[in-house]
Design an enzyme around this catalytic site. Structure first.
Site, PDB file in Angstrom:
ATOM      1  N   ARG A  56      33.095  22.927  20.536  1.00  0.00           N
ATOM      2  CA  ARG A  56      33.781  24.199  20.828  1.00  0.00           C
ATOM      3  C   ARG A  56      32.884  25.397  20.513  1.00  0.00           C
ATOM      4  O   ARG A  56      33.104  26.497  21.008  1.00  0.00           O
ATOM      5  CB  ARG A  56      35.113  24.291  20.049  1.00  0.00           C
ATOM      6  N   TYR A 109      43.627  43.074  38.915  1.00  0.00           N
ATOM      7  CA  TYR A 109      44.070  41.705  39.097  1.00  0.00           C
ATOM      8  C   TYR A 109      45.407  41.515  38.362  1.00  0.00           C
ATOM      9  O   TYR A 109      45.545  41.894  37.195  1.00  0.00           O
ATOM     10  CB  TYR A 109      43.011  40.747  38.532  1.00  0.00           C
ATOM     11  N   ASP A 185      35.687  44.452  35.579  1.00  0.00           N
ATOM     12  CA  ASP A 185      35.903  43.178  36.260  1.00  0.00           C
ATOM     13  C   ASP A 185      35.115  43.228  37.576  1.00  0.00           C
ATOM     14  O   ASP A 185      35.486  43.939  38.507  1.00  0.00           O
ATOM     15  CB  ASP A 185      37.402  42.981  36.520  1.00  0.00           C
ATOM     16  N   LYS A 210      35.480  32.339  41.589  1.00  0.00           N
ATOM     17  CA  LYS A 210      35.384  32.937  42.924  1.00  0.00           C
ATOM     18  C   LYS A 210      33.951  32.837  43.458  1.00  0.00           C
ATOM     19  O   LYS A 210      33.450  31.747  43.628  1.00  0.00           O
ATOM     20  CB  LYS A 210      35.908  34.372  42.874  1.00  0.00           C
TER      21      LYS A 210
END
Ligand SMILES: *Cc1c(COP(=O)(O)O)cnc(C)c1O
Length: 398
Positions: A56, A109, A185, A210
């Site tokens: 992690r 978004y 973003d 994306k």
């Protein structure tokens, strides 16, 4: 890694996407980074900064993508990969101090707005939503109201799905003056089209899902910054909140990144052609695409982007339909169902062209027209894409 910062700084983005994040040039070693599947690493004694420690904390498969994305955004430091774009949003929003003021585009978004709204409802922060294309409104929101100036300005430009364009240089300067940090973003543009750090942003966010990975087969997110203090805070948040990337997804994202320049070049060129044709189509009531000289964001986009991206939105005109009258939303749905090549699905930035009426999402605000159709132009032949759109719009005349 074999690509030094000095060499990276001299390469164009088209070369960087191919050359960045490769292993050292050692005889008989693979030219691609390996996929490392391990949740832990050998070690004894105290864990220091250079230690991998546990799965992690770090994974060698993340490193090449993080290095490549940092170099592409023009950052001094490697990026940080996350389990999803929203995991990256969560980490970025953790930089807002308790009861701090967050200024955010109302057409960000939808997931980002939902997260911020829920944090505000719990009293963790104060949220001021603004029309990001309206510079005066953003400046007013940044200023102290009730004694509190903004702690963070969130930027998205072009916005999703309204494709509003923010004056990035003016807004980042004003935010810094007010004492706020700026997160942008950059999912719609990618670093090949827009470099927010060079426009004054402190942190850049991506839904790697994306364009960066580009094949609609992974969900991932990323953050990039040149500020060592901010990066350390974000890395700590990622480690403690656990929104880490799976190694296989990270490996696929780097593979996808290799063709980013070609994909962007093709899809941007096709989007421009399709936008110009759609603008003159009788079944299209309105069109939003910053590449059209008639678009309100055109001049700003020209000043801060390299190209105009490959997302465009149309509002479908109401139709006569088959024996009755169709609302704009019903006409949009009928048009989408009549398509054969375009894929009726949410998301964007893949090799395949995707199309969607945005208000099918209940989280989309009512300020988004219910007949608004968002189109993510892929890399298919543009005449095939146009022929499909034309025949589908033609079914509305029946
Ligand atoms: C998809 C998207 C996100 C969210 O990313 P996920 O990978 O779906 O979590 C954030 N911002 C923008 C602009 C997006 O398109």
């Amino acid at each position: 890694m074999s690509l030094s910062e000095e060499l990276a700084a001299t390469l164009s983005p088209e070369s960087l996407v191919v050359a960045a994040g490769r292993p050292p040039r050692t005889r008989d070693e693979p030219v691609n980074p390996p996929l490392v599947l391990s949740s832990t690493y050998f070690g004894t004694g105290p864990l220091g900064d250079g230690d991998r420690g546990y799965g992690r904390y770090s994974n060698p498969t993340w490193d090449p993508f993080e290095e490549a994305l940092g170099q592409l955004e023009g950052a001094d430091l490697p990026g940080l990969l996350y389990a999803s774009g929203l995991a990256a949003v969560s980490s970025a929003l953790s930089l807002v101090p308790a009861q701090g003021v967050l200024v955010m585009p109302s057409h960000s978004y939808a997931g980002s707005v939902t997260m911020a709204t829920e944090l505000a409802a719990k009293g963790f922060l104060e949220l001021r939503t603004v029309d990001i294309a309206d510079t005066d409104a953003v400046l007013a929101a940044l200023a102290p109201a009730g004694g509190r100036a903004a702690s963070m300005l969130w930027l998205e430009s072009p916005t999703n799905p309204m494709l509003g364009i923010a004056d990035m240089r003016a807004l980042t300067a004003a935010a810094h003056e007010a004492g706020a940090i700026v997160v942008t973003d950059n999912t719609f543009s990618t670093p090949l089209v827009q470099q927010p750090l060079s426009l004054g942003s402190d942190v850049v966010l991506h839904s790697v899902t994306k364009y960066l990975s580009g094949h609609s087969d992974v969900v991932l997110g990323a953050l990039v910054t040149s500020d060592a203090g901010l990066r350390a805070a974000l890395l700590h948040h990622r480690t403690i909140h656990g929104g880490i990337a799976g190694p296989f997804e990270a490996w696929l994202a780097l593979r996808g990144l290799r063709t980013l320049a070609l994909r962007i070049e093709r899809s941007q060129a096709s989007a421009q052609i399709l936008a110009e044709r759609l603008a003159g189509h009788p079944r299209v009531a309105a069109i939003r695409f910053p590449g059209l000289s008639s678009d309100p964001g055109h001049e700003r986009a020209k000043a801060q982007m390299k190209g105009f991206g490959s997302i465009l939105c149309i509002e479908v005109a109401p139709g006569r339909g088959h024996g009755g009258s169709l609302s704009g939303a019903a006409a949009a749905d009928r048009m989408i169902r009549a398509l054969h090549l375009w894929l009726p699905a949410t998301s964007l930035g893949g090799v395949e062209s995707l199309i969607e009426r945005r208000r099918r999402h209940t989280a989309e605000p009512e300020s988004v027209p219910d007949n608004l159709v968002r189109m993510s132009v892929g890399i298919e032949n543009v005449e095939d894409l146009w022929a499909d759109l034309e025949q589908a719009l033609g079914t509305l005349d029946g």
